[in-house]
Design a protein around this motif. Structure first.
Motif: not given
Lengths: 129, 153
Positions: A48-50, B84-89, B91-96, B151-152
């Motif tokens: 989330g960093a800018d 930050a979109s639901p799909l993006g989050l 994918v990032w969760f999958g990557l972790t 993240v929110s």
């Protein structure tokens, strides 16, 4: 094939290539263990960093160097791992050889691309600097 | 399926361990699928290959992330919005998950490659850690991200 097989500790010593490839794969994987912990900690830092934060992060030579090392070692490991996977599942020698060549080329490109873009990110102008 | 039913090797065979092939040959069934009980070490081993495949895709995505970031503030802002979109989050969760799976399963593999931890108890324990640990670590990772407000939703 001419010489009689040699044994060490009752284990047959490979007649041709030895265990070099396997050892490189394991060394790369071992190197990736601390590096992936570092990647996870980087994720905590940069989530989330800018843009300014990301640019400053890559501007730190240590971060840029570790990123490049991680990328190159990972793609080295991945090329060897994919070679093993292809050898396991593709029986025809010609298509096996072709697939391994293609995957190796892809991984060289990915490694080179990683280094290029990491250097590019590291030389971003930092706002206020 | 119907072939399998009719395939008892000999008339007296009640073990069910033989199959009659289409060419008429009767052979012991491959121990691969039906005879061997699924074991957690098999799951861990297969998941490591899956992880390597997923990590390759993940590394390509990370390369895309670095390439975008290196292209300047505007491109990065767009990527951040996508992330930050639901799909993006997702994918990032999958990557972790993939990252922690690579770490834990890779460590398991390295330890086993050194000839250590191969007794049943240790092998089972390490396989269980390699299979379930990534999910636990990834959830903790994201709890930390949400808790620190990085993240929110």
């Amino acid at each position: 094939m001419s010489a009689a097989p040699k044994f060490k500790n009752n284990v047959k010593i490979s007649e041709r290539h030895g265990a070099g490839e396997w050892k490189i794969e394991k060394l790369a994987l071992a190197a990736l263990m601390p590096l992936s912990i570092w990647v996870a900690s980087t994720g905590l830092t940069l989530a989330g960093a800018d843009f300014a934060t990301v640019a400053a992060w890559f501007g730190n030579p240590l971060n840029a160097a570790l990123s490049a090392i991680t990328a190159v070692v990972f793609f080295l490991f991945a090329s060897l791992a994919w070679k093993v996977i292809i050898e396991d599942y593709v029986p025809a020698p010609s298509s096996r050889k072709t697939l391994i060549t293609v995957s190796n080329i892809a991984f060289v490109l990915l490694a080179a691309g990683s280094v290029f873009f990491i250097v590019r990110a590291a030389s971003l102008p930092i706002a206020g600097a | 399926m119907s072939n399998h039913q009719a395939a008892g090797g000999t008339n007296g065979d009640r073990t069910g361990r033989y199959v009659r092939h289409p060419n008429g040959h009767v052979t012991p069934m491959s121990p691969f699928t039906s005879v061997w009980r699924w074991h957690i070490t098999m799951v861990a081993s297969i998941l490591f290959r899956v992880t390597i495949g997923a990590a390759t895709v993940g590394a390509a995505l990370m390369l895309g992330w670095i390439a975008t970031a290196s292209s300047g503030a505007d491109a990065y802002a767009k990527l951040l919005a996508c992330s930050a979109s639901p799909l993006g989050l997702f994918v990032w969760f999958g990557l972790t998950v993939v990252l922690f799976s690579f770490l834990l399963n890779g460590a398991r593999h390295l330890i086993n490659d050194m000839g250590k931890g191969l007794d049943l108890k240790t092998a089972n324990l390490m396989a269980r850690i390699a299979v379930w640990g990534p999910l636990v670590l990834a959830v903790l990772f994201w709890v930390a991200l949400f808790a620190t407000g990085k993240v929110s939703l």
